[in-house]
Design a protein around this motif. Structure first.
Motif, PDB file in Angstrom:
ATOM      1  N   ILE A  52      34.769  41.030  40.539  1.00 58.07           N
ATOM      2  CA  ILE A  52      34.039  39.953  41.211  1.00 58.07           C
ATOM      3  C   ILE A  52      34.050  40.208  42.706  1.00 58.07           C
ATOM      4  O   ILE A  52      35.121  40.322  43.317  1.00 58.07           O
ATOM      5  CB  ILE A  52      34.680  38.579  40.908  1.00 58.07           C
ATOM      6  CG1 ILE A  52      34.677  38.299  39.400  1.00 58.07           C
ATOM      7  CG2 ILE A  52      33.930  37.469  41.650  1.00 58.07           C
ATOM      8  CD1 ILE A  52      35.384  37.029  39.013  1.00 58.07           C
ATOM      9  N   GLU A  53      32.853  40.359  43.291  1.00 61.55           N
ATOM     10  CA  GLU A  53      32.688  40.610  44.726  1.00 61.55           C
ATOM     11  C   GLU A  53      33.521  41.803  45.186  1.00 61.55           C
ATOM     12  O   GLU A  53      34.199  41.755  46.208  1.00 61.55           O
ATOM     13  CB  GLU A  53      33.041  39.354  45.530  1.00 61.55           C
ATOM     14  CG  GLU A  53      32.103  38.189  45.259  1.00 61.55           C
ATOM     15  CD  GLU A  53      32.431  36.977  46.106  1.00 61.55           C
ATOM     16  OE1 GLU A  53      33.478  37.009  46.816  1.00 61.55           O
ATOM     17  OE2 GLU A  53      31.667  36.006  46.079  1.00 61.55           O
ATOM     18  N   GLY A  54      33.483  42.849  44.400  1.00 63.77           N
ATOM     19  CA  GLY A  54      34.160  44.083  44.783  1.00 63.77           C
ATOM     20  C   GLY A  54      35.649  44.112  44.516  1.00 63.77           C
ATOM     21  O   GLY A  54      36.309  45.109  44.809  1.00 63.77           O
ATOM     22  N   ARG A  55      36.185  43.051  43.953  1.00 63.59           N
ATOM     23  CA  ARG A  55      37.618  42.998  43.673  1.00 63.59           C
ATOM     24  C   ARG A  55      37.838  42.857  42.168  1.00 63.59           C
ATOM     25  O   ARG A  55      37.160  42.063  41.518  1.00 63.59           O
ATOM     26  CB  ARG A  55      38.278  41.823  44.411  1.00 63.59           C
ATOM     27  CG  ARG A  55      38.158  41.913  45.928  1.00 63.59           C
ATOM     28  CD  ARG A  55      38.842  40.743  46.591  1.00 63.59           C
ATOM     29  NE  ARG A  55      38.740  40.813  48.039  1.00 63.59           N
ATOM     30  CZ  ARG A  55      39.285  39.930  48.867  1.00 63.59           C
ATOM     31  NH1 ARG A  55      39.972  38.897  48.377  1.00 63.59           N
ATOM     32  NH2 ARG A  55      39.149  40.070  50.171  1.00 63.59           N
ATOM     33  N   ARG A  56      38.795  43.607  41.675  1.00 60.76           N
ATOM     34  CA  ARG A  56      39.050  43.561  40.245  1.00 60.76           C
ATOM     35  C   ARG A  56      39.851  42.313  39.889  1.00 60.76           C
ATOM     36  O   ARG A  56      40.652  41.800  40.678  1.00 60.76           O
ATOM     37  CB  ARG A  56      39.800  44.811  39.786  1.00 60.76           C
ATOM     38  CG  ARG A  56      41.275  44.859  40.158  1.00 60.76           C
ATOM     39  CD  ARG A  56      41.961  46.042  39.484  1.00 60.76           C
ATOM     40  NE  ARG A  56      43.396  46.064  39.759  1.00 60.76           N
ATOM     41  CZ  ARG A  56      44.293  45.410  39.027  1.00 60.76           C
ATOM     42  NH1 ARG A  56      43.907  44.678  38.002  1.00 60.76           N
ATOM     43  NH2 ARG A  56      45.579  45.474  39.319  1.00 60.76           N
ATOM     44  N   VAL A  57      39.631  41.836  38.679  1.00 65.21           N
ATOM     45  CA  VAL A  57      40.351  40.679  38.162  1.00 65.21           C
ATOM     46  C   VAL A  57      41.700  41.134  37.621  1.00 65.21           C
ATOM     47  O   VAL A  57      41.812  42.192  36.994  1.00 65.21           O
ATOM     48  CB  VAL A  57      39.541  39.989  37.044  1.00 65.21           C
ATOM     49  CG1 VAL A  57      40.335  38.867  36.396  1.00 65.21           C
ATOM     50  CG2 VAL A  57      38.229  39.458  37.599  1.00 65.21           C
ATOM     51  N   LEU A  58      42.732  40.353  37.904  1.00 69.91           N
ATOM     52  CA  LEU A  58      44.070  40.674  37.420  1.00 69.91           C
ATOM     53  C   LEU A  58      44.074  40.706  35.896  1.00 69.91           C
ATOM     54  O   LEU A  58      43.498  39.846  35.236  1.00 69.91           O
ATOM     55  CB  LEU A  58      45.072  39.638  37.932  1.00 69.91           C
ATOM     56  CG  LEU A  58      46.557  39.920  37.668  1.00 69.91           C
ATOM     57  CD1 LEU A  58      47.038  41.081  38.505  1.00 69.91           C
ATOM     58  CD2 LEU A  58      47.387  38.671  37.964  1.00 69.91           C
ATOM     59  N   TYR A  59      44.737  41.690  35.338  1.00 68.12           N
ATOM     60  CA  TYR A  59      44.814  41.829  33.886  1.00 68.12           C
ATOM     61  C   TYR A  59      45.849  40.857  33.298  1.00 68.12           C
ATOM     62  O   TYR A  59      46.861  41.251  32.753  1.00 68.12           O
ATOM     63  CB  TYR A  59      45.200  43.256  33.508  1.00 68.12           C
ATOM     64  CG  TYR A  59      44.055  44.240  33.440  1.00 68.12           C
ATOM     65  CD1 TYR A  59      42.778  43.903  33.877  1.00 68.12           C
ATOM     66  CD2 TYR A  59      44.249  45.519  32.935  1.00 68.12           C
ATOM     67  CE1 TYR A  59      41.740  44.807  33.816  1.00 68.12           C
ATOM     68  CE2 TYR A  59      43.214  46.439  32.871  1.00 68.12           C
ATOM     69  CZ  TYR A  59      41.960  46.080  33.311  1.00 68.12           C
ATOM     70  OH  TYR A  59      40.925  46.982  33.245  1.00 68.12           O
ATOM     71  N   ASN A  60      45.543  39.555  33.388  1.00 69.13           N
ATOM     72  CA  ASN A  60      46.407  38.601  32.697  1.00 69.13           C
ATOM     73  C   ASN A  60      45.792  38.267  31.334  1.00 69.13           C
ATOM     74  O   ASN A  60      44.730  38.781  30.974  1.00 69.13           O
ATOM     75  CB  ASN A  60      46.612  37.342  33.541  1.00 69.13           C
ATOM     76  CG  ASN A  60      45.303  36.667  33.903  1.00 69.13           C
ATOM     77  OD1 ASN A  60      44.275  36.876  33.265  1.00 69.13           O
ATOM     78  ND2 ASN A  60      45.339  35.842  34.940  1.00 69.13           N
ATOM     79  N   SER A  61      46.438  37.417  30.577  1.00 68.30           N
ATOM     80  CA  SER A  61      45.974  37.134  29.221  1.00 68.30           C
ATOM     81  C   SER A  61      44.575  36.528  29.211  1.00 68.30           C
ATOM     82  O   SER A  61      43.734  36.881  28.367  1.00 68.30           O
ATOM     83  CB  SER A  61      46.956  36.192  28.516  1.00 68.30           C
ATOM     84  OG  SER A  61      48.187  36.838  28.251  1.00 68.30           O
ATOM     85  N   ALA A  62      44.306  35.614  30.128  1.00 69.84           N
ATOM     86  CA  ALA A  62      43.004  34.956  30.152  1.00 69.84           C
ATOM     87  C   ALA A  62      41.885  35.946  30.453  1.00 69.84           C
ATOM     88  O   ALA A  62      40.820  35.914  29.819  1.00 69.84           O
ATOM     89  CB  ALA A  62      43.020  33.832  31.181  1.00 69.84           C
ATOM     90  N   ALA A  63      42.102  36.834  31.428  1.00 67.78           N
ATOM     91  CA  ALA A  63      41.066  37.795  31.809  1.00 67.78           C
ATOM     92  C   ALA A  63      40.786  38.788  30.691  1.00 67.78           C
ATOM     93  O   ALA A  63      39.630  39.075  30.363  1.00 67.78           O
ATOM     94  CB  ALA A  63      41.477  38.528  33.079  1.00 67.78           C
ATOM     95  N   VAL A  64      41.840  39.329  30.090  1.00 69.41           N
ATOM     96  CA  VAL A  64      41.654  40.309  29.014  1.00 69.41           C
ATOM     97  C   VAL A  64      41.029  39.643  27.790  1.00 69.41           C
ATOM     98  O   VAL A  64      40.145  40.207  27.142  1.00 69.41           O
ATOM     99  CB  VAL A  64      42.995  40.976  28.652  1.00 69.41           C
ATOM    100  CG1 VAL A  64      42.842  41.888  27.440  1.00 69.41           C
ATOM    101  CG2 VAL A  64      43.526  41.777  29.840  1.00 69.41           C
ATOM    102  N   ALA A  65      41.459  38.413  27.479  1.00 69.80           N
ATOM    103  CA  ALA A  65      40.887  37.701  26.345  1.00 69.80           C
ATOM    104  C   ALA A  65      39.413  37.386  26.588  1.00 69.80           C
ATOM    105  O   ALA A  65      38.581  37.516  25.679  1.00 69.80           O
ATOM    106  CB  ALA A  65      41.663  36.411  26.087  1.00 69.80           C
TER     107      ALA A  65
END
Length: 211
Positions: A52-65
């Protein structure tokens, strides 16, 4: 157990046994598991699951799910119809239909049995995707694994598509005009319309709350 479930349960069990005894059914589950591996890349490669806007989303449970759930929902909605279509035709070819016709089974019981058989098979596909995503989270995730977060997100994103594909596959096959190749092609355009219409409406500045 058979007496409790009745003819509907017997049809569901027969349908599931037939599907999982076929090589194609097992291969489908393996392909789903492999697909999850490729859509959850190692952050060390410079690629990421979500950005999102050039920054990666943290690989937590919500993001991976959420990321893998989108993949699973797309797969189920697009290909789920073709995985469970020709259910009636398969019974005729395997002669299971003749056995069912010789038993006191109503049309409603038969339809319900085939519907729940479709639902269970596509649910097995979704569970395979979710469990593979959890395994990938244990390998590449950042934070604690939260199984109920995976369950909740997958339920919201995938279950409606499972019910829709299971029902429309039976509806198309029940109508002579929509059975066969014509119905297969028509479903692809229906899927494309459902997928593209909300995005096109939003881009044109339309109000899409009803969608």
């Amino acid at each position: 157990m058979k007496r409790k479930t009745g003819p509907v349960g017997a049809i569901v069990r027969t349908d599931m046994r037939f599907r999982f005894r076929r090589t194609a059914g097992v291969v489908t589950l393996l392909l789903i598991a492999a697909g999850v591996y490729f859509i959850v890349p190692d952050i060390g490669t410079g690629r990421t699951l979500m950005q999102i806007e050039g920054r990666r989303v943290l690989y937590n449970s919500a993001a991976v799910a959420f990321g893998t759930g989108m993949f699973c929902a797309l797969f189920v909605n697009m290909l789920g119809y073709y995985l469970v279509s020709n259910s009636f035709r398969r019974d005729l070819i395997s002669r299971t239909g003749f056995v069912i016709a010789a038993t006191p089974v109503t049309n409603l019981q038969y339809i319900l049995g085939k519907f729940f058989g479709n639902v269970l098979y596509l649910t097995a596909v979704a569970l395979t995707c979710m469990l593979s995503a959890m395994v990938m989270f244990l390998i590449r995730g950042e934070g604690a694994l939260q199984p109920f977060v995976f369950l909740g997100i997958y339920a919201w994103m995938v279950l409606p598509g499972i019910a829709f594909c299971s029902a429309i596959a039976l509806a198309f096959e029940s109508l002579p005009a929509l059975s066969g190749r014509f119905g297969d092609v028509l479903y692809f355009f229906i899927f494309a319309a459902f997928l593209g219409a909300p995005a096109a409406l939003m881009e044109n500045g339309g109000r899409g709350q009803w969608l």
